[in-house]
Motif scaffolding. Structure first.
Motif, short mmCIF file in Angstrom:
data_model
loop_
_atom_site.label_atom_id
_atom_site.label_comp_id
_atom_site.label_asym_id
_atom_site.label_seq_id
_atom_site.Cartn_x
_atom_site.Cartn_y
_atom_site.Cartn_z
N THR A 38 0.36 -1.48 0.23
CA THR A 38 -0.26 -0.15 -0.07
C THR A 38 0.78 1.15 0.02
OG1 THR A 38 0.05 0.09 1.92
CG2 THR A 38 -1.97 -1.56 1.32
N VAL A 39 0.32 2.34 -0.48
CA VAL A 39 1.27 3.75 -0.23
C VAL A 39 1.03 4.49 1.12
CG1 VAL A 39 0.89 6.01 -1.55
CG2 VAL A 39 0.18 3.90 -2.42
N GLY A 40 1.89 4.34 1.72
CA GLY A 40 2.13 4.60 3.35
C GLY A 40 1.97 4.16 4.19
N GLY A 41 1.58 2.49 3.86
CA GLY A 41 1.29 1.93 5.58
C GLY A 41 1.62 0.27 5.52
N PRO A 42 1.03 -0.70 5.94
CA PRO A 42 1.69 -1.65 4.93
C PRO A 42 0.89 -2.28 4.91
CG PRO A 42 -0.19 -1.43 7.16
CD PRO A 42 0.34 -0.04 6.48
N ASP A 43 1.57 -3.24 4.10
CA ASP A 43 0.89 -4.10 2.96
C ASP A 43 -0.22 -5.14 3.72
OD1 ASP A 43 3.22 -4.22 2.40
OD2 ASP A 43 3.89 -6.02 2.02
N ILE A 44 -1.10 -4.95 2.76
CA ILE A 44 -2.12 -5.78 3.50
C ILE A 44 -2.86 -6.75 2.49
CG2 ILE A 44 -3.78 -3.45 3.07
CD1 ILE A 44 -4.52 -4.25 0.18
N VAL A 45 -3.36 -7.82 3.34
CA VAL A 45 -3.67 -9.08 2.18
C VAL A 45 -4.99 -9.42 1.63
CG1 VAL A 45 -3.65 -12.13 2.96
CG2 VAL A 45 -1.87 -10.56 4.70
N VAL A 46 -4.88 -9.32 0.51
CA VAL A 46 -5.83 -10.06 -0.65
C VAL A 46 -6.30 -11.11 -1.02
CG1 VAL A 46 -6.69 -9.31 -3.05
CG2 VAL A 46 -5.47 -7.08 -1.15
N PRO A 47 -7.18 -12.29 -0.61
CA PRO A 47 -7.25 -12.92 -0.66
C PRO A 47 -7.36 -14.02 -1.67
CG PRO A 47 -8.92 -12.34 0.80
CD PRO A 47 -8.12 -11.13 0.93
N ASP A 48 -8.26 -13.49 -2.11
CA ASP A 48 -8.53 -13.65 -3.72
C ASP A 48 -7.59 -13.37 -5.28
OD1 ASP A 48 -10.67 -15.39 -2.66
OD2 ASP A 48 -12.13 -13.60 -2.04
N GLY A 49 -7.73 -14.03 -6.26
CA GLY A 49 -7.39 -14.29 -7.49
C GLY A 49 -8.57 -13.79 -8.21
N LEU A 50 -8.10 -13.41 -9.29
CA LEU A 50 -9.07 -12.64 -10.56
C LEU A 50 -10.22 -13.48 -11.10
CD1 LEU A 50 -6.11 -10.68 -13.17
CD2 LEU A 50 -7.94 -10.27 -10.66
N ASP A 51 -10.09 -14.39 -10.30
CA ASP A 51 -10.96 -15.69 -10.68
C ASP A 51 -12.16 -15.07 -9.52
OD1 ASP A 51 -10.56 -16.69 -8.16
OD2 ASP A 51 -10.30 -18.32 -8.37
N ALA A 52 -11.99 -14.72 -8.50
CA ALA A 52 -13.34 -13.61 -8.07
C ALA A 52 -13.90 -12.98 -9.09
CB ALA A 52 -12.80 -13.40 -6.64
N MET A 53 -13.91 -12.24 -10.06
CA MET A 53 -14.43 -11.47 -10.84
C MET A 53 -15.36 -12.39 -12.07
SD MET A 53 -11.34 -9.63 -12.19
CE MET A 53 -12.32 -8.18 -12.85
N ALA A 54 -15.27 -13.70 -11.83
CA ALA A 54 -16.39 -14.36 -12.93
C ALA A 54 -17.85 -14.25 -12.18
CB ALA A 54 -15.84 -15.60 -12.77
N GLY A 55 -18.50 -14.13 -12.60
CA GLY A 55 -20.07 -13.62 -12.64
C GLY A 55 -20.80 -12.62 -11.51
N ALA A 56 -20.08 -11.65 -11.43
CA ALA A 56 -20.16 -10.54 -10.21
C ALA A 56 -20.38 -9.23 -11.41
CB ALA A 56 -18.71 -9.87 -9.77
N ASP A 57 -21.57 -8.36 -10.15
CA ASP A 57 -22.24 -7.73 -11.17
C ASP A 57 -22.36 -6.19 -11.25
OD1 ASP A 57 -25.37 -10.03 -10.52
OD2 ASP A 57 -24.25 -9.77 -8.59
N THR A 58 -20.94 -5.94 -9.68
CA THR A 58 -20.99 -4.84 -9.80
C THR A 58 -19.00 -5.73 -9.94
OG1 THR A 58 -22.47 -3.85 -9.29
CG2 THR A 58 -20.22 -2.92 -9.11
N VAL A 59 -17.79 -5.11 -10.81
CA VAL A 59 -16.65 -4.46 -10.63
C VAL A 59 -15.97 -3.30 -10.24
CG1 VAL A 59 -14.47 -5.84 -11.33
CG2 VAL A 59 -16.84 -7.30 -11.62
N ILE A 60 -15.31 -3.10 -9.62
CA ILE A 60 -14.71 -2.20 -8.51
C ILE A 60 -13.31 -2.48 -8.83
CG2 ILE A 60 -14.79 -0.40 -7.30
CD1 ILE A 60 -16.99 -1.28 -6.36
N ALA A 61 -12.76 -0.89 -9.50
CA ALA A 61 -11.06 -1.24 -10.21
C ALA A 61 -10.89 -0.45 -8.81
CB ALA A 61 -10.76 -0.70 -11.12
#
Length: 315
Positions: A44-67
């Motif tokens: 992250t910018v100016g802070g500690p790392d964050i843990v993002v658990p899912d890969g891009l397959d989580a986008m499959a079937g999503a109704d809303t996708v936010i970048a």
């Protein structure tokens, strides 16, 4: 269940990542997942790392996708491909702050109006001349693709999406639980000047709260100035500095919001909705509802009266 996939593109502010979680978690019927091209610790910018658990397959079937994120840097090609696929399959696409650069890199903003943080708007316009950059707006919707400016404007956009899906009452509930003001209109300027030091050491927050309790009554500039114990001229200047709107514009926005809540949550006749919201008559209510949301009061009630949500976990 409406599935929301927040796609994290480093470098990213941890605050930006938290916004979709904070807003959508407070409304029933949303399932929010955070994903990235390389799951695990994410800088992250100016802070500690964050843990993002899912890969891009989580986008499959999503109704809303936010970048979310990127800081204007080049996004991984697999992210761009996944965004194009999501758009092609009918997902609602949005970006928060510099996430607009990711959508632009994917070609999703070509020929569309868009915004980003005001400090990077010129860069977005220079690098992507096919995008009609709107540097002064809080958020923009064009053809089902939504982009927001930075920080608080990203909250406004997420609240706006809740309101589109479930109405003003649900959006206002989410705003209260997040301890933020009700969603500001997207056409409001994102760059609000720093307020001048108030004459008596107080802002106009108390006057706005006082007005919110009296929306069903006639309120003039003189009434507001009298409560704030200042002149009309000073009231107008300070009001615009603090909210980006004139006092009467702010009152109109709040009255329309009140009317929307009453349409969603009551069966009051239209003239009573108009009276309780301070809009005067049923004709005035109709005029302002059509102008603000594109629906007549009757059509709005039919769309949202059965969609009043409660916060997740509430009883």
């Amino acid at each position: 269940m409406h599935r929301v996939a927040a796609v994290v593109v480093p470098p990213v502010l941890s605050f930006d990542v938290s916004i979709p979680l904070m807003v959508f978690h407070n409304v029933e019927h949303y399932d929010v997942r955070v994903c990235t091209a390389r799951p695990g610790p994410t800088p992250t910018v100016g802070g500690p790392d964050i843990v993002v658990p899912d890969g891009l397959d989580a986008m499959a079937g999503a109704d809303t996708v936010i970048a979310v994120g990127s800081g204007g840097e080049q996004a991984p090609p697999e992210v761009l491909d996944a965004l194009r696929k999501a758009a092609a399959t009918g997902a609602r696409i949005a970006s928060l702050c510099t996430g607009a650069f990711v959508l632009a890199q994917a070609g999703l903003l070509d020929g569309r109006r868009a915004t980003t943080h005001w400090g990077l708007a010129d860069d977005l316009a220079a690098r992507f001349p096919a995008v009609d950059v709107q540097p002064d707006l809080l958020f923009v919707e064009d053809g089902g693709i939504f982009t927001s400016a930075g920080a608080a404007a990203a909250i406004d956009l997420c609240l706006h999406l809740v309101r589109v899906d479930h109405g003003a009452a649900a959006a206002n509930t989410a705003a209260r639980l997040a301890v933020v003001p009700p969603v500001r209109p997207g056409g409001q300027s994102q760059f609000i000047e720093t307020p001048l030091p108030p004459e008596r050491g107080t802002s106009l927050a108390a006057t706005r709260a006082w007005a919110l309790e009296r929306l069903d009554r006639p309120l003039t500039l003189a009434d507001l100035a009298g409560h704030a114990r200042t002149s009309v001229r000073t009231l107008t200047r300070r009001f615009h500095a603090e909210t980006g709107l004139s006092p009467l514009q702010w009152l109109l926005h709040r009255r329309i919001d009140r009317a929307r809540e009453l349409l969603e949550t009551t069966e009051l006749p239209m003239d009573q909705v108009a009276g309780k919201s301070g809009l005067g008559s049923a004709d005035s209510l109709r005029k302002h509802m059509v102008g603000r949301v594109g629906l007549t009061p009757t059509a709005y009630r039919a769309s949202f009266s059965r969609q009043v949500d409660h916060p997740a976990g509430a009883t």
